[in-house]
Design a protein around this motif. Structure first.
Motif, mmCIF file in Angstrom:
data_model
loop_
_atom_site.group_PDB
_atom_site.id
_atom_site.type_symbol
_atom_site.label_atom_id
_atom_site.label_comp_id
_atom_site.label_asym_id
_atom_site.label_seq_id
_atom_site.Cartn_x
_atom_site.Cartn_y
_atom_site.Cartn_z
ATOM 1 N N HIS A 23 38.675 44.184 32.313
ATOM 2 C CA HIS A 23 38.275 43.922 33.693
ATOM 3 C C HIS A 23 37.014 44.702 34.063
ATOM 4 C CE1 HIS A 23 41.607 41.379 35.007
ATOM 5 N NE2 HIS A 23 42.331 42.084 34.155
ATOM 6 N N GLN A 24 36.871 45.909 33.527
ATOM 7 C CA GLN A 24 35.648 46.692 33.768
ATOM 8 C C GLN A 24 34.429 45.966 33.191
ATOM 9 O OE1 GLN A 24 36.658 50.582 32.077
ATOM 10 N NE2 GLN A 24 36.239 51.458 34.105
ATOM 11 N N ALA A 26 34.097 42.756 32.640
ATOM 12 C CA ALA A 26 33.842 41.578 33.470
ATOM 13 C C ALA A 26 33.161 41.973 34.783
ATOM 14 C CB ALA A 26 35.150 40.834 33.735
ATOM 15 N N GLU A 27 33.555 43.108 35.351
ATOM 16 C CA GLU A 27 32.929 43.602 36.584
ATOM 17 C C GLU A 27 31.462 43.960 36.359
ATOM 18 O OE1 GLU A 27 33.910 44.456 39.862
ATOM 19 O OE2 GLU A 27 35.796 43.369 39.609
ATOM 20 N N LEU A 30 29.672 40.742 36.286
ATOM 21 C CA LEU A 30 29.703 40.168 37.627
ATOM 22 C C LEU A 30 28.608 40.792 38.480
ATOM 23 C CD1 LEU A 30 32.702 39.485 39.882
ATOM 24 C CD2 LEU A 30 31.050 41.150 40.635
ATOM 25 N N HIS A 31 28.495 42.109 38.450
ATOM 26 C CA HIS A 31 27.514 42.808 39.287
ATOM 27 C C HIS A 31 26.081 42.659 38.772
ATOM 28 C CE1 HIS A 31 30.450 44.387 41.990
ATOM 29 N NE2 HIS A 31 31.134 44.938 41.000
ATOM 30 N N ARG A 39 28.669 34.777 40.135
ATOM 31 C CA ARG A 39 29.499 35.961 39.878
ATOM 32 C C ARG A 39 30.915 35.600 39.428
ATOM 33 N NH1 ARG A 39 26.963 39.123 44.937
ATOM 34 N NH2 ARG A 39 25.039 39.700 43.875
ATOM 35 N N LYS A 40 31.595 34.746 40.164
ATOM 36 C CA LYS A 40 32.968 34.408 39.796
ATOM 37 C C LYS A 40 33.036 33.703 38.438
ATOM 38 C CE LYS A 40 37.231 32.273 41.347
ATOM 39 N NZ LYS A 40 37.913 31.542 42.428
ATOM 40 N N TYR A 43 32.524 36.298 35.733
ATOM 41 C CA TYR A 43 33.702 37.161 35.638
ATOM 42 C C TYR A 43 34.820 36.456 34.865
ATOM 43 C CZ TYR A 43 37.513 40.217 37.165
ATOM 44 O OH TYR A 43 38.579 41.083 37.196
ATOM 45 N N THR A 46 33.974 35.892 31.152
ATOM 46 C CA THR A 46 34.101 37.129 30.388
ATOM 47 C C THR A 46 35.565 37.411 30.056
ATOM 48 O OG1 THR A 46 32.120 38.028 31.447
ATOM 49 C CG2 THR A 46 33.591 39.609 30.371
ATOM 50 N N LEU A 47 36.439 37.284 31.048
ATOM 51 C CA LEU A 47 37.868 37.500 30.791
ATOM 52 C C LEU A 47 38.410 36.482 29.793
ATOM 53 C CD1 LEU A 47 39.254 38.417 34.324
ATOM 54 C CD2 LEU A 47 38.715 39.952 32.418
ATOM 55 N N GLN A 76 23.838 34.330 30.892
ATOM 56 C CA GLN A 76 24.873 34.178 31.912
ATOM 57 C C GLN A 76 24.278 33.646 33.208
ATOM 58 O OE1 GLN A 76 26.323 38.160 32.267
ATOM 59 N NE2 GLN A 76 27.894 37.905 30.699
#
Length: 98
Positions: A23-24, A26-27, A30-31, A39-40, A43, A46-47, A76
Motif C-alpha cells: 500500500h505504501q 501504491a501511495e 498515487l502521489h 491517481r485512483k 493506485y 499498482t496493487l 503511468q
C-alpha cells in the motif's frame, strides 16, 4: 451476470494478502500523479501488479517489477499500465476489476 461477485468465483479465487509496504508503494505512485483522475487507476494498478507478483512468487516464479512499465511514473501518467515481467521476456498484463 457479474462473474467476479458470484459465490462460485469467490470460493475458487485465492486470497492474496497485500501488506503495508504494498500500500505504501501504491501511495508513492498515487502521489506522483499530477492529474487527479489518474491517481485512483494508478493506485489500483499498482496493487493489482503487486498481488499478481505475490501469487507468482508463491507458485515459484521470479517476476521482475523493476523493468515493468507499470512502475514507471511517466508511463503511468500517459497510459493505463499494469504489467509484470517474468524471466525470458514473458510479459503479463494484470486484469483489473474497477
Amino acid at each position: 451476470m457479474v462473474i467476479h461477485s458470484s459465490p462460485f468465483f469467490n470460493s475458487i479465487s485465492p486470497k492474496i494478502p497485500l501488506g503495508f509496504s504494498d500500500h505504501q508503494q501504491a501511495e508513492v505512485f498515487l502521489h506522483s500523479q499530477k492529474n487527479p483522475r489518474k491517481r485512483k487507476p494508478v493506485y489500483l494498478n499498482t496493487l493489482s501488479v503487486l498481488a499478481i507478483k505475490f501469487h507468482l512468487q508463491y507458485l515459484g516464479f521470479d517476476p521482475h517489477t523493476e523493468v515493468c512499465e507499470s512502475f514507471d511514473s511517466v508511463l503511468q501518467a500517459c497510459f493505463d499500465v499494469a504489467d509484470l515481467e517474468l524471466p525470458h521476456q514473458v510479459k503479463l498484463n494484470a486484469v483489473r476489476f474497477y
